[in-house]
Scaffold this motif. Sequence first.
Motif, PDB file in Angstrom:
ATOM      1  N   VAL A  32       0.845  -1.203   0.000  1.00 29.82           N
ATOM      2  CA  VAL A  32       0.000   0.000   0.000  1.00 29.82           C
ATOM      3  C   VAL A  32       0.873   1.244   0.000  1.00 29.82           C
ATOM      4  O   VAL A  32       0.623   2.188  -0.758  1.00 29.82           O
ATOM      5  N   PHE A  33       1.905   1.254   0.832  1.00 34.60           N
ATOM      6  CA  PHE A  33       2.757   2.436   0.917  1.00 34.60           C
ATOM      7  C   PHE A  33       3.440   2.734  -0.413  1.00 34.60           C
ATOM      8  O   PHE A  33       3.391   3.866  -0.903  1.00 34.60           O
ATOM      9  N   LEU A  34       4.084   1.743  -0.987  1.00 36.04           N
ATOM     10  CA  LEU A  34       4.826   1.982  -2.228  1.00 36.04           C
ATOM     11  C   LEU A  34       3.894   2.390  -3.366  1.00 36.04           C
ATOM     12  O   LEU A  34       4.207   3.299  -4.138  1.00 36.04           O
ATOM     13  N   ASP A  35       2.742   1.734  -3.465  1.00 26.98           N
ATOM     14  CA  ASP A  35       1.771   2.060  -4.504  1.00 26.98           C
ATOM     15  C   ASP A  35       1.264   3.495  -4.362  1.00 26.98           C
ATOM     16  O   ASP A  35       1.309   4.286  -5.299  1.00 26.98           O
ATOM     17  N   ARG A  36       0.790   3.840  -3.178  1.00 24.83           N
ATOM     18  CA  ARG A  36       0.227   5.171  -2.945  1.00 24.83           C
ATOM     19  C   ARG A  36       1.308   6.254  -2.990  1.00 24.83           C
ATOM     20  O   ARG A  36       1.059   7.353  -3.474  1.00 24.83           O
ATOM     21  N   PHE A 158       5.888   0.264  11.199  1.00 22.08           N
ATOM     22  CA  PHE A 158       5.943   0.567   9.765  1.00 22.08           C
ATOM     23  C   PHE A 158       4.606   1.095   9.264  1.00 22.08           C
ATOM     24  O   PHE A 158       4.556   2.086   8.529  1.00 22.08           O
ATOM     25  N   ALA A 159       3.510   0.446   9.645  1.00 19.53           N
ATOM     26  CA  ALA A 159       2.192   0.865   9.155  1.00 19.53           C
ATOM     27  C   ALA A 159       1.857   2.286   9.606  1.00 19.53           C
ATOM     28  O   ALA A 159       1.368   3.101   8.817  1.00 19.53           O
ATOM     29  N   TYR A 160       2.137   2.595  10.857  1.00 22.65           N
ATOM     30  CA  TYR A 160       1.824   3.926  11.371  1.00 22.65           C
ATOM     31  C   TYR A 160       2.703   4.997  10.717  1.00 22.65           C
ATOM     32  O   TYR A 160       2.222   6.063  10.331  1.00 22.65           O
ATOM     33  N   THR A 161       3.985   4.689  10.568  1.00 24.67           N
ATOM     34  CA  THR A 161       4.903   5.631   9.925  1.00 24.67           C
ATOM     35  C   THR A 161       4.490   5.895   8.481  1.00 24.67           C
ATOM     36  O   THR A 161       4.423   7.046   8.038  1.00 24.67           O
ATOM     37  N   PHE A 162       4.195   4.833   7.736  1.00 26.64           N
ATOM     38  CA  PHE A 162       3.782   4.984   6.348  1.00 26.64           C
ATOM     39  C   PHE A 162       2.464   5.739   6.238  1.00 26.64           C
ATOM     40  O   PHE A 162       2.266   6.536   5.320  1.00 26.64           O
ATOM     41  N   HIS A 163       1.551   5.493   7.167  1.00 25.84           N
ATOM     42  CA  HIS A 163       0.274   6.199   7.175  1.00 25.84           C
ATOM     43  C   HIS A 163       0.507   7.702   7.322  1.00 25.84           C
ATOM     44  O   HIS A 163      -0.091   8.511   6.600  1.00 25.84           O
ATOM     45  N   LEU A 164       1.378   8.092   8.241  1.00 25.04           N
ATOM     46  CA  LEU A 164       1.656   9.512   8.450  1.00 25.04           C
ATOM     47  C   LEU A 164       2.346  10.146   7.248  1.00 25.04           C
ATOM     48  O   LEU A 164       2.044  11.290   6.878  1.00 25.04           O
ATOM     49  N   ILE A 165       3.262   9.419   6.624  1.00 25.12           N
ATOM     50  CA  ILE A 165       3.948   9.942   5.440  1.00 25.12           C
ATOM     51  C   ILE A 165       2.941  10.189   4.313  1.00 25.12           C
ATOM     52  O   ILE A 165       2.936  11.252   3.680  1.00 25.12           O
ATOM     53  N   LEU A 166       2.078   9.212   4.071  1.00 24.14           N
ATOM     54  CA  LEU A 166       1.085   9.362   3.000  1.00 24.14           C
ATOM     55  C   LEU A 166       0.058  10.441   3.329  1.00 24.14           C
ATOM     56  O   LEU A 166      -0.402  11.161   2.431  1.00 24.14           O
TER      57      LEU A 166
END
Length: 192
Positions: A32-36, A158-166
């Motif tokens: 999800v992170f890389l795609d978005r 990782f999920a929380y960090t990626f969520h904040l970045i996106l």
Amino acid sequence: MGSLLDYFIDSSAITIFVLLLLSVYFIATFWVFLDRFYIINSRIGSEAKSLKALYTGQSKSVASNSLIFTYLSRVNIPNSAILEAASSDAIRVSTKGLTWLSIIASTSPFIGLFGTVIGILETFSKLGSQSSASLSVVAPAISEALIATAAGIAVAIFAYTFHLILKRKAYELSSLLSSQSEVILSQVSEEA
């Protein structure tokens, strides 16, 4: 490698299931992170170029690759309602998957904790059948059970960090779309 294999052989089906589920969560988080991230970054780039062209007077409207171009091409006179709808739709489409990152970030520690509790329960049930239990027997079994909690916390980080970045990237995109909308509306009011 042998100790990892021994860990899986000695683990219960529930512990293995918990670790497999956390592995799926981990893979989904990165996917999800890389795609978005790629999609939002490319949209930010095109919207920034479009905004720059508007600011410098090189263009009277947004670029043809802008997310709001399709909406503007459907109306004779741009208005705030159509521009707001275009921005909202663009942000909604760009941020698909953020809910999954949030769900993964909030549930993975609990899944890991569940695996740990099951592992500790199994350890105590095995100890109950033995005549004596010392720290040298209990400590390795408890530390093996804690692997599930560690895995759950790692996935959540990782999920929380990626969520904040996106989320931040989505804010940048929203800001660019809003700025373009305001420039377009100011051009319309000048012409009127």
